[in-house]
Structures are given as structure tokens and as C-alpha cells.
Design an enzyme around this catalytic site. Structure first.
Site, mmCIF file in Angstrom:
data_model
loop_
_atom_site.group_PDB
_atom_site.id
_atom_site.type_symbol
_atom_site.label_atom_id
_atom_site.label_comp_id
_atom_site.label_asym_id
_atom_site.label_seq_id
_atom_site.Cartn_x
_atom_site.Cartn_y
_atom_site.Cartn_z
ATOM 1 N N LYS A 10 0.821 -1.214 0.000
ATOM 2 C CA LYS A 10 0.000 0.000 0.000
ATOM 3 C C LYS A 10 0.861 1.273 0.000
ATOM 4 O O LYS A 10 0.501 2.254 -0.638
ATOM 5 C CB LYS A 10 -1.020 0.005 1.130
ATOM 6 C CG LYS A 10 -0.484 -0.163 2.531
ATOM 7 C CD LYS A 10 -1.652 -0.323 3.495
ATOM 8 C CE LYS A 10 -1.298 -0.564 4.936
ATOM 9 N NZ LYS A 10 0.019 -0.919 5.347
ATOM 10 N N ARG A 70 -7.867 2.138 10.896
ATOM 11 C CA ARG A 70 -7.594 0.721 11.137
ATOM 12 C C ARG A 70 -8.715 0.062 11.940
ATOM 13 O O ARG A 70 -8.694 -1.133 12.131
ATOM 14 C CB ARG A 70 -6.307 0.553 11.942
ATOM 15 C CG ARG A 70 -5.026 0.767 11.149
ATOM 16 C CD ARG A 70 -4.485 -0.521 10.634
ATOM 17 N NE ARG A 70 -3.113 -0.896 10.872
ATOM 18 C CZ ARG A 70 -2.024 -0.431 10.296
ATOM 19 N NH1 ARG A 70 -2.064 0.596 9.515
ATOM 20 N NH2 ARG A 70 -0.855 -0.979 10.514
ATOM 21 N N ARG A 102 11.426 -8.820 4.006
ATOM 22 C CA ARG A 102 11.560 -7.368 3.875
ATOM 23 C C ARG A 102 12.737 -6.850 4.708
ATOM 24 O O ARG A 102 12.976 -7.309 5.818
ATOM 25 C CB ARG A 102 10.259 -6.754 4.389
ATOM 26 C CG ARG A 102 10.085 -5.312 4.107
ATOM 27 C CD ARG A 102 8.642 -4.943 4.056
ATOM 28 N NE ARG A 102 7.952 -5.047 5.342
ATOM 29 C CZ ARG A 102 6.708 -4.598 5.499
ATOM 30 N NH1 ARG A 102 6.061 -4.061 4.498
ATOM 31 N NH2 ARG A 102 6.125 -4.712 6.661
ATOM 32 N N ARG A 114 12.819 -4.904 10.010
ATOM 33 C CA ARG A 114 11.984 -4.051 10.844
ATOM 34 C C ARG A 114 11.645 -4.801 12.125
ATOM 35 O O ARG A 114 11.389 -5.997 12.089
ATOM 36 C CB ARG A 114 10.688 -3.711 10.093
ATOM 37 C CG ARG A 114 10.690 -2.317 9.538
ATOM 38 C CD ARG A 114 9.569 -2.112 8.583
ATOM 39 N NE ARG A 114 8.248 -2.287 9.184
ATOM 40 C CZ ARG A 114 7.123 -1.911 8.572
ATOM 41 N NH1 ARG A 114 7.171 -1.354 7.393
ATOM 42 N NH2 ARG A 114 5.961 -2.088 9.148
ATOM 43 N N ARG A 117 -0.553 -9.143 13.814
ATOM 44 C CA ARG A 117 -1.038 -8.120 12.880
ATOM 45 C C ARG A 117 -2.094 -8.668 11.935
ATOM 46 O O ARG A 117 -3.081 -8.008 11.633
ATOM 47 C CB ARG A 117 0.123 -7.540 12.063
ATOM 48 C CG ARG A 117 0.969 -6.563 12.826
ATOM 49 C CD ARG A 117 1.691 -5.616 11.901
ATOM 50 N NE ARG A 117 2.485 -6.268 10.887
ATOM 51 C CZ ARG A 117 3.765 -6.582 11.016
ATOM 52 N NH1 ARG A 117 4.403 -6.317 12.140
ATOM 53 N NH2 ARG A 117 4.421 -7.141 10.032
HETATM 54 P P1 AMP Z 1 2.079 0.238 9.027
HETATM 55 O O1 AMP Z 1 3.367 0.697 8.451
HETATM 56 O O2 AMP Z 1 0.881 0.962 8.468
HETATM 57 O O3 AMP Z 1 1.895 -1.238 8.977
HETATM 58 O O4 AMP Z 1 2.116 0.613 10.578
HETATM 59 C C1 AMP Z 1 3.117 0.125 11.439
HETATM 60 C C2 AMP Z 1 2.629 0.130 12.878
HETATM 61 O O5 AMP Z 1 2.251 1.465 13.270
HETATM 62 C C3 AMP Z 1 1.371 -0.713 13.118
HETATM 63 O O6 AMP Z 1 1.685 -2.077 13.329
HETATM 64 C C4 AMP Z 1 0.824 -0.045 14.376
HETATM 65 O O7 AMP Z 1 1.551 -0.419 15.531
HETATM 66 C C5 AMP Z 1 1.110 1.430 14.110
HETATM 67 N N1 AMP Z 1 -0.009 2.053 13.375
HETATM 68 C C6 AMP Z 1 0.020 2.560 12.107
HETATM 69 N N2 AMP Z 1 -1.187 3.045 11.743
HETATM 70 C C7 AMP Z 1 -1.998 2.834 12.818
HETATM 71 C C8 AMP Z 1 -3.372 3.089 13.068
HETATM 72 N N3 AMP Z 1 -4.161 3.680 12.153
HETATM 73 N N4 AMP Z 1 -3.876 2.729 14.277
HETATM 74 C C9 AMP Z 1 -3.114 2.144 15.208
HETATM 75 N N5 AMP Z 1 -1.809 1.856 15.032
HETATM 76 C C10 AMP Z 1 -1.251 2.201 13.856
#
Ligand code: AMP
Length: 249
Positions: A14, A89, A123, A156, A167
Site C-alpha cells: 500500500k 484501522r 523485507r 523491521r 497483525r
Molecule cells: P504500518 O506501516 O501501516 O503497517 O504501521 C506500522 C505500525 O504502526 C502498526 O503495526 C501499528 O503499531 C502502528 N499504526 C500505524 N497506523 C496505525 C493506526 N491507524 N492505528 C493504530 N496503530 C497504527
């Protein structure tokens, strides 16, 4: 002015798709995950707050997420619009968002869990400049070193089997409730996330009624790249509903 949301589990690409769209159409790409990662890397107070939660693959609290999104969007640097990734989310975040913003389209990148696992666990991230690599289809020229800056490539902190399982569970549980809200009000388009990035980008644009993708605007490195290109047509999940959010920003 265009306002889009892009959803999909981690590893669905994404970030890559949002960047391709934003770069070409002069929109701002807002990644909530990137904002948190920046804070963690730069040892800010917010970074200290979210680091453990992120590393465990859990979601950051809604109050903090909402204030990050509100602050980012009130910068109003998005004259041509924005595409937001990683938000909303859950149901509460979706309701918060729709109270203030009128969305033009929601793209859902669809990827089977087995493929998510394969991509995410391969990754890597440059510890120095943040460039993303994927050891399956986008590996660095020198193993373990960033092509751009020579920095060390690391995994990461949240790209582990355990954190990924959390997740995935979390994503499937919450994504449906978010989509239920968006389906009532907005355009929701489900796009197959397995083909090559340019193919997916083309499908997204068809769904959103945007001009075709121009290859020269492609970012140097894709976040995730599949090993083969497929050309399945995008699936349009729902026609636009008549009722739209009213409080456009
Ligand atoms: P992402 O890169 O979008 O997968 O986000 C990495 C991490 O950031 C997630 O696993 C959450 O811990 C936190 N995070 C990102 N966006 C959100 C959101 N909208 N609500 C809650 N936690 C978030």
C-alpha cells in the site's frame, strides 16, 4: 482535490501504490506507520510511547493516532489532495475520519495471508536512509548494504513471525468493520495485490477514474514486488452510494 484511503495488510504494497499515485498527481502521501517509525528512529517522546506496541505488532491507541492524523491534515499542504495509508484501522478511527473528511475513494489491496508472510519476512530496511528492500524480488546489489547510501540493511522490529501473526489477526478483525462503514458512504474498490506494482497501479487508476499510469513517475524502489506479473482485472466491490459524507475539508 482528491481524497483517497488505501487499505491492506502489511506487505500488500500500500505504501508503494500510495507513493506512485501521489507522486504522479501531486497529492500528499500520508502514512501513519511512517510517521510513527520516524518518531521511533529519532527517539522522540512519541517514539518512546509507541515503540513497544509497534514491535509487538499491536495497534497504537486511538487517541494518539487520531491526534497524529489531525495534526498532519491541518498542515493543509495537500492542495491537490491526499492519499492516506494505514488509517483508519478500526471502527472508531473510521468514524472519527468521516466526521471531518469527505473521501472520494477507498482502495483495498487484497493479498492472501500466505503471500503476506512470504513478503513481509523477506523485507529489509536501510538503517540509515529508510529505503525498503525485499530479498525476493528487490534485493540490494551488495548483500546487507543499501544501494543508495551503503547503510546497513536491517529487519523491521515488527517483521517477525510472532508480530506478523498478531497483525494479521488484528487486520482481519478490524478491516471488515472499517469497510462496512466505508461501504455505506463511499466508493470501495478491492484490487488484487499480487501482480507487478505497475499493473496494480493501473487497476487502481481505472477504479478511481484517473488518467493511466506513466512509467517514468515510478519510484526507484518498490516496497514489495511480486515475482511475476499477472493481469487479473480489478474487482469493483461496490458502486458509489448516493449518500456521501457532508463535512468535506
Ligand atoms: P504500518 O506501516 O501501516 O503497517 O504501521 C506500522 C505500525 O504502526 C502498526 O503495526 C501499528 O503499531 C502502528 N499504526 C500505524 N497506523 C496505525 C493506526 N491507524 N492505528 C493504530 N496503530 C497504527
Amino acid at each position: 482535490m482528491r481524497k483517497y484511503v488505501i487499505m491492506g495488510v502489511q506487505g500488500s504494497g500500500k505504501g508503494t501504490q500510495a507513493q506512485m499515485l501521489a507522486a504522479d498527481l501531486d497529492m500528499v502521501h500520508i502514512s501513519v506507520g511512517d510517521i510513527f517509525r520516524w518518531n521511533v528512529q529519532n527517539h522522540t517522546k512519541m517514539g518512546a510511547q509507541v515503540r513497544r506496541v509497534m514491535a509487538a505488532g499491536e495497534l497504537v491507541g486511538d487517541d494518539l493516532v487520531e491526534s497524529v492524523v489531525r495534526d498532519r491534515l491541518t498542515q493543509h499542504d495537500w492542495n491537490y489532495g491526499f492519499i492516506i495509508d494505514g488509517f483508519p484501522r478500526n471502527r472508531r478511527q473510521a468514524e472519527f475520519f468521516l466526521e471531518s473528511y469527505d473521501i472520494d475513494g477507498v482502495i483495498v489491496l487484497d493479498l492472501p495471508d500466505s503471500e503476506v508472510r512470504r513478503r513481509v519476512l523477506s523485507r529489509r530496511l536501510c538503517a540509515n536512509c529508510g529505503m525498503d528492500y525485499n530479498l525476493i524480488a528487490n534485493s540490494p546489489k551488495i548483500p546487507g548494504r543499501c544501494d543508495t547510501c551503503g547503510g546497513e540493511l536491517i529487519t523491521r522490529e515488527d517483521d517477525t513471525e510472532e508480530a506478523l501473526a498478531v497483525r494479521l489477526r488484528e487486520y482481519h478483525k478490524e478491516a471488515e468493520s472499517v469497510l462496512e462503514i466505508f461501504r455505506r458512504k463511499e466508493y470501495v474498490f478491492v484490487v488484487d495485490a499480487r501482480p507487478a506494482p505497475e499493473v496494480i497501479q493501473g487497476q487502481i487508476r481505472t477504479c478511481l477514474g484517473l488518467p493511466p499510469y506513466k512509467a517514468e513517475t515510478q519510484p526507484d524502489k518498490a516496497e514489495t514486488q511480486p515475482d511475476k506479473a499477472e493481469t487479473q482485472p480489478a474487482k469493483v466491490e461496490r458502486e458509489p452510494a448516493a449518500q456521501r459524507g457532508s463535512a468535506g475539508a
